[in-house]
Design an enzyme around this catalytic site. Structure first.
Site, PDB file in Angstrom:
ATOM      1  N   HIS A 105     -35.221  18.109  31.107  1.00 16.18           N
ATOM      2  CA  HIS A 105     -34.589  18.725  32.282  1.00 16.18           C
ATOM      3  C   HIS A 105     -33.100  18.873  32.032  1.00 16.18           C
ATOM      4  O   HIS A 105     -32.485  18.053  31.360  1.00 16.18           O
ATOM      5  CB  HIS A 105     -34.850  17.925  33.561  1.00 16.18           C
ATOM      6  CG  HIS A 105     -34.589  16.463  33.425  1.00 16.18           C
ATOM      7  ND1 HIS A 105     -35.451  15.620  32.760  1.00 16.18           N
ATOM      8  CD2 HIS A 105     -33.558  15.700  33.839  1.00 16.18           C
ATOM      9  CE1 HIS A 105     -34.973  14.399  32.787  1.00 16.18           C
ATOM     10  NE2 HIS A 105     -33.811  14.408  33.421  1.00 16.18           N
ATOM     11  N   HIS A 107     -29.546  19.147  33.972  1.00 19.27           N
ATOM     12  CA  HIS A 107     -28.877  18.912  35.247  1.00 19.27           C
ATOM     13  C   HIS A 107     -27.740  19.922  35.417  1.00 19.27           C
ATOM     14  O   HIS A 107     -26.927  20.092  34.500  1.00 19.27           O
ATOM     15  CB  HIS A 107     -28.205  17.534  35.278  1.00 19.27           C
ATOM     16  CG  HIS A 107     -29.117  16.363  35.158  1.00 19.27           C
ATOM     17  ND1 HIS A 107     -29.495  15.606  36.235  1.00 19.27           N
ATOM     18  CD2 HIS A 107     -29.690  15.772  34.075  1.00 19.27           C
ATOM     19  CE1 HIS A 107     -30.263  14.594  35.833  1.00 19.27           C
ATOM     20  NE2 HIS A 107     -30.401  14.677  34.525  1.00 19.27           N
TER      21      HIS A 107
END
Ligand code: 5GP
Ligand code: ZN
Length: 142
Positions: A105, A107
């Site tokens: 992921h 951010h």
């Protein structure tokens, strides 16, 4: 479209599958972006690939590229919506780096004056000889 792996025990795979809810910002066939449940700042958003890869170095280039390519558009919208003037793109790989969820992921973390966020950034000096040796080792491994 290539079949990417999934992990039924993974929280982000469950979010991608829709079995755990999220506040979805954008979605296409390769990625999902949603608001972080524990935001470091207002607007903190995660970009998650539709494929379970623990770390970026395990990912196919095109899927990683699709996630990175979403960042400019998303960040423009997040800045406009939150009034943030700056932002960090952060991507942790491995426990030592601070990664808690083992599904890649990115951010997007909006930054504001005196927001109290930060990290230790203690630069050293690159030794020329060590630099050349290191460079040769990295290029050999590519
Ligand atoms: P990491 O430390 O792995 O880079 O970041 C994991 C991020 O995922 C954290 O910022 C955390 O708040 C967020 N997160 C963990 N579980 C959930 C969840 O179920 N929903 C959402 N929206 N974010 C989550
Ligand atoms: Zn996953």
């Amino acid at each position: 479209m290539p079949q990417h792996p999934t992990d039924p025990a993974c929280i982000f795979c469950k979010i991608v599958a829709g079995t755990i809810p999220c506040l979805k910002v954008i979605e296409d066939d390769r990625l999902l972006a949603f608001l972080d449940i524990g935001p470091l700042s207002c607007g903190h958003t995660l970009i998650v690939p539709k494929g379970h890869y623990a770390t970026l170095d395990q990912m196919p280039d095109d899927l990683a590229g699709a996630c990175a390519a979403a960042a400019p558009r998303l960040s423009r919208a997040i800045k406009a919506a939150t009034g943030a003037s700056a932002w960090n793109l952060l991507q942790n790989n491995g426990r030592l780096s601070g990664q808690a969820v083992d599904h890649v992921h990115f951010h997007i973390i909006p930054r504001r004056e005196a927001d109290g966020l930060g990290y230790r950034w203690n630069p050293t000096k690159l030794d020329a000889e060590e630099g050349r040796t290191l460079l040769a080792a990295i290029q050999k491994a590519l």
